[in-house]
Design an enzyme around this catalytic site. Structure first.
Site, mmCIF file in Angstrom:
data_model
loop_
_atom_site.group_PDB
_atom_site.id
_atom_site.type_symbol
_atom_site.label_atom_id
_atom_site.label_comp_id
_atom_site.label_asym_id
_atom_site.label_seq_id
_atom_site.Cartn_x
_atom_site.Cartn_y
_atom_site.Cartn_z
ATOM 1 N N LYS A 189 32.488 49.025 47.274
ATOM 2 C CA LYS A 189 33.297 49.972 47.817
ATOM 3 C C LYS A 189 33.088 51.312 46.906
ATOM 4 O O LYS A 189 32.751 52.505 47.325
ATOM 5 C CB LYS A 189 34.828 49.705 47.875
ATOM 6 C CG LYS A 189 35.585 50.727 48.365
ATOM 7 C CD LYS A 189 37.202 50.428 47.997
ATOM 8 C CE LYS A 189 37.654 50.994 46.724
ATOM 9 N NZ LYS A 189 39.103 51.096 46.476
ATOM 10 N N ASP A 216 38.012 50.222 52.291
ATOM 11 C CA ASP A 216 39.175 50.105 51.445
ATOM 12 C C ASP A 216 40.385 49.407 52.366
ATOM 13 O O ASP A 216 39.795 49.020 53.285
ATOM 14 C CB ASP A 216 39.579 51.455 50.847
ATOM 15 C CG ASP A 216 40.171 52.421 51.981
ATOM 16 O OD1 ASP A 216 39.995 52.012 53.176
ATOM 17 O OD2 ASP A 216 40.585 53.502 51.646
#
Length: 323
Positions: free
Chosen positions: A190, A208
């Site tokens: 991420k 997320d």
């Protein structure tokens, strides 16, 4: 003579009147009795029916027909186009001026808001603007600087580790490859995709909590694991859309499609959403749930892009002077 015939006549009329008066009363009473019983039974039946309805489980909404793969892709891409019109100003909501600042800010953003990170990093970067400077900071000093972001001890360990790695293995520069970025302490896919997409122009999907939640609500995936969500979504959209898609979906998740109570009644893409109805559907009540610029509140960046239609976030109040 006249009085004699009048007496028997009066005697005969009196009982006649009594008979006339009593008879309807009896008939009326006789008619009312069955009517009362029937009404009582009807009321009893209604009461029983209501009680049974109250005990019975609520009926579920009819199951939606499963979509074909082609239909899922078409609807997903249309949602992306609608989000692009809704958020033409979508952008990363972390303040940064270079790849190192973005990398550090992204690590700090775990378990807190981007606004809180943006309020914290000015002091941090004033003291440690480069990997070399940050790697040289005493842990206690770094902890104090990043304390407002929470989990400051774990984050201090990650920042010192990645700064030392950048200094020792990458010449003090943030690498522009996913394979290299994920070797840094505290950096996963991420974080790496955030840095690659926004500092190097390399397309990447940032999964997320907001992105994962909306991807499932939109029916793009059923996965909970971030890497699997990324893979499912990447298979739907062209690579050139990945970075901006991430910004648009995250923007929508923060402003409209909240975790606990999404503002369904104020959502422009409600007709395309298979999860419509999970949140507030009344338009007036839903509008009160909107956040940031859509709700007339400050955004998350202290220095937002020029086309941002909302207000900048307020700077953090200076620490109170010791008495």
């Amino acid at each position: 003579m006249n009085d004699t015939p009048e007496k028997p006549t009066a005697a005969k009329k009196a009982p006649a009147k009594r008979t006339t008066t009593e008879a309807p009363a009896k008939k009326t009473a006789a008619k009312k009795a069955p009517t009362t019983k029937a009404a009582t039974k009807a009321v009893a039946k209604k009461t029983t029916a209501k009680a049974a309805a109250a005990k019975a489980p609520a009926k579920k909404a009819p199951a939606r027909k499963p979509e074909s793969r082609t239909a899922v892709v078409r609807r997903a891409r249309r949602i992306n186009r609608e989000l692009a019109e809704l958020y033409p100003y979508a952008h990363p909501e972390l303040d940064f001026t270079n790849s190192f600042e973005l990398l550090v800010a992204t690590v700090l953003s775990a378990q807190t808001t981007d606004m809180r990170v943006n309020q914290t990093t000015p002091r941090l970067f004033a003291v440690a603007p480069t990997p070399e400077d940050m790697a040289a900071l005493p842990p206690e000093k770094l902890e104090e600087l990043i304390r407002p972001t929470g989990f400051f001890r774990a984050k201090t360990k990650s920042l010192l580790g990645l700064s030392a790695a950048l200094r020792d293995r990458f010449g003090g520069e943030v690498p522009g490859r996913l394979e290299d970025l994920v070797t840094l302490p505290g950096v996963g896919r991420k974080t790496a995709n955030v840095v690659l997409g926004n500092a190097f122009g390399v397309p990447g999907i940032t999964v997320d909590t907001h992105f994962g939640r909306l991807a499932r609500r939109f029916g793009w995936t059923t996965q909970e694991d971030a890497d699997k969500v990324e893979a499912d979504v990447a298979a739907i959209f062209p690579k050139s859309e990945w970075t901006m898609l991430s910004h648009r979906v995250v923007f929508h998740g923060r402003r409209v499609c909240h975790s606990r109570k999404p503002a369904c009644g104020a959502c422009p893409i409600a007709p395309l959403c298979p999860s419509y109805g999970e949140g507030e559907t009344d338009p007036e009540k839903a509008r009160k749930l909107l956040k940031y610029e859509l709700g007339g509140q400050p955004g998350q960046r202290l220095k937002p892009p020029a086309d941002y239609p909302g207000q900048p976030a307020p700077p953090m109040a200076p620490p109170a002077a010791a008495s």
